[in-house]
Design a protein around this motif. Structure first.
Motif, mmCIF file in Angstrom:
data_model
loop_
_atom_site.group_PDB
_atom_site.id
_atom_site.type_symbol
_atom_site.label_atom_id
_atom_site.label_comp_id
_atom_site.label_asym_id
_atom_site.label_seq_id
_atom_site.Cartn_x
_atom_site.Cartn_y
_atom_site.Cartn_z
ATOM 1 N N ILE A 4 0.708 -1.244 0.050
ATOM 2 C CA ILE A 4 -0.128 -0.005 0.173
ATOM 3 C C ILE A 4 0.929 1.270 0.075
ATOM 4 N N ALA A 5 1.974 1.328 0.918
ATOM 5 C CA ALA A 5 2.984 2.517 0.692
ATOM 6 C C ALA A 5 3.616 2.777 -0.643
ATOM 7 N N GLU A 6 3.747 1.576 -1.157
ATOM 8 C CA GLU A 6 4.443 1.447 -2.503
ATOM 9 C C GLU A 6 3.475 2.109 -3.561
ATOM 10 N N LEU A 7 2.209 1.776 -3.414
ATOM 11 C CA LEU A 7 1.339 2.204 -4.437
ATOM 12 C C LEU A 7 1.123 3.795 -4.010
ATOM 13 N N TRP A 8 0.956 4.046 -2.814
ATOM 14 C CA TRP A 8 0.855 5.448 -2.447
ATOM 15 C C TRP A 8 1.843 6.602 -3.171
ATOM 16 N N ARG A 9 3.112 6.124 -3.067
ATOM 17 C CA ARG A 9 4.264 6.530 -3.369
ATOM 18 C C ARG A 9 4.374 7.014 -4.984
ATOM 19 N N GLU A 10 3.798 5.751 -5.586
ATOM 20 C CA GLU A 10 3.792 5.893 -6.862
ATOM 21 C C GLU A 10 2.671 6.779 -7.875
ATOM 22 N N ARG A 11 1.686 7.209 -6.789
ATOM 23 C CA ARG A 11 0.752 8.237 -7.368
ATOM 24 C C ARG A 11 1.274 9.488 -7.262
ATOM 25 N N SER A 12 0.705 10.551 -8.096
ATOM 26 C CA SER A 12 1.058 11.884 -8.067
ATOM 27 C C SER A 12 0.591 12.465 -6.904
ATOM 28 N N SER A 13 0.893 14.015 -6.618
ATOM 29 C CA SER A 13 0.283 14.410 -5.401
ATOM 30 C C SER A 13 -1.118 14.654 -5.502
ATOM 31 N N ARG A 14 -1.627 15.090 -6.767
ATOM 32 C CA ARG A 14 -2.943 15.452 -7.133
ATOM 33 C C ARG A 14 -3.752 13.915 -6.844
ATOM 34 N N GLU A 15 -3.433 12.728 -7.425
ATOM 35 C CA GLU A 15 -3.804 11.375 -7.022
ATOM 36 C C GLU A 15 -3.865 11.093 -5.698
ATOM 37 N N GLN A 16 -3.032 11.294 -5.014
ATOM 38 C CA GLN A 16 -2.834 11.303 -3.499
ATOM 39 C C GLN A 16 -4.092 12.002 -2.277
ATOM 40 N N VAL A 17 -4.034 13.308 -3.029
ATOM 41 C CA VAL A 17 -5.159 14.066 -2.446
ATOM 42 C C VAL A 17 -6.428 13.414 -2.812
ATOM 43 N N LEU A 18 -6.592 12.896 -3.866
ATOM 44 C CA LEU A 18 -8.108 12.612 -4.438
ATOM 45 C C LEU A 18 -8.278 11.089 -3.793
ATOM 46 N N LEU A 19 -7.187 10.183 -3.599
ATOM 47 C CA LEU A 19 -7.394 8.903 -2.880
ATOM 48 C C LEU A 19 -7.638 9.235 -1.306
ATOM 49 N N GLY A 20 -6.661 10.245 -0.645
ATOM 50 C CA GLY A 20 -6.995 10.789 0.957
ATOM 51 C C GLY A 20 -8.397 11.002 1.090
ATOM 52 N N ALA A 21 -8.805 11.796 0.017
ATOM 53 C CA ALA A 21 -10.349 12.467 0.316
ATOM 54 C C ALA A 21 -11.286 11.289 0.304
ATOM 55 N N LEU A 22 -11.182 10.414 -0.792
ATOM 56 C CA LEU A 22 -11.870 9.187 -0.939
ATOM 57 C C LEU A 22 -11.864 8.126 0.117
ATOM 58 N N ALA A 23 -10.713 8.162 0.742
ATOM 59 C CA ALA A 23 -10.711 7.318 1.979
ATOM 60 C C ALA A 23 -11.213 7.968 3.077
ATOM 61 N N LEU A 24 -11.297 9.330 3.144
ATOM 62 C CA LEU A 24 -12.273 9.667 4.278
ATOM 63 C C LEU A 24 -13.536 9.925 4.228
ATOM 64 N N LEU A 25 -13.999 9.889 3.054
ATOM 65 C CA LEU A 25 -15.574 9.640 2.697
ATOM 66 C C LEU A 25 -15.789 8.279 2.799
#
Length: 160
Positions: A4-25
């Motif tokens: 999961i950490a590897e997948l997270w680092r491979e994403r761009s900062s914009r995708e990380q923000v969107l994935l974080g928002a999705l996780a919070l939702l």
């Protein structure tokens, strides 16, 4: 977890923000449906139950005002049981129907009523139980010569 950490680092900062928002939702939705939703549902059920109980209480109070109150029990008499029963028979208008009445010890009385109206007898026995504490131990009831008329043999007992 490292995957999961590897997948997270491979994403761009914009995708990380969107994935974080999705996780919070997703976490918010899980929290709402697991904790808040059932609490709100239970609160609504309790509100409906209280409303139903209030309506029932109001109905009972309305009906209670229409029901006549039972007479207050009189203090029990110390007179002999036979005298008390004979007086109550006379007061109930059943004196003319009494064929025989005899004491059976200090706490029992045997009675025989001939061609007596059954509704009047049942009302008399109920009043005797409520007001004087005299219970019917035995009752032999036979049809009389016309409808509503009975031959009754009773054993009454004072419960002290």
């Amino acid at each position: 977890m490292t995957r999961i950490a590897e997948l997270w680092r491979e994403r761009s900062s914009r995708e990380q923000v969107l994935l974080g928002a999705l996780a919070l939702l997703a976490l918010g939705a899980i929290w709402y449906f697991a904790a808040v939703g059932p609490l709100l549902e239970r609160a609504e059920i309790n509100k409906q139950r209280r409303a139903a109980e209030t309506a029932m209480l109001e109905r009972v109070e309305r009906l209670g005002s229409r029901v006549p109150a039972l007479p207050a029990p009189r203090p029990r008499s110390d007179a002999s049981l036979l005298l008390l029963v004979n007086r109550s028979i006379r007061d109930a208008g059943l004196g003319g129907f009494l064929e025989e009445g005899a004491a059976d010890g200090e706490s029992r009385v045997r009675l025989r009523l001939f061609d007596a109206p059954f509704p009047q007898i049942s009302a008399w026995l109920a009043g005797l139980a409520v007001q004087e504490g005299i219970q019917t131990v035995s009752a032999d009831i036979e049809r009389g010569s016309s409808p509503g008329v009975t031959q009754v043999s009773l054993i009454l007992e004072r419960s002290d």
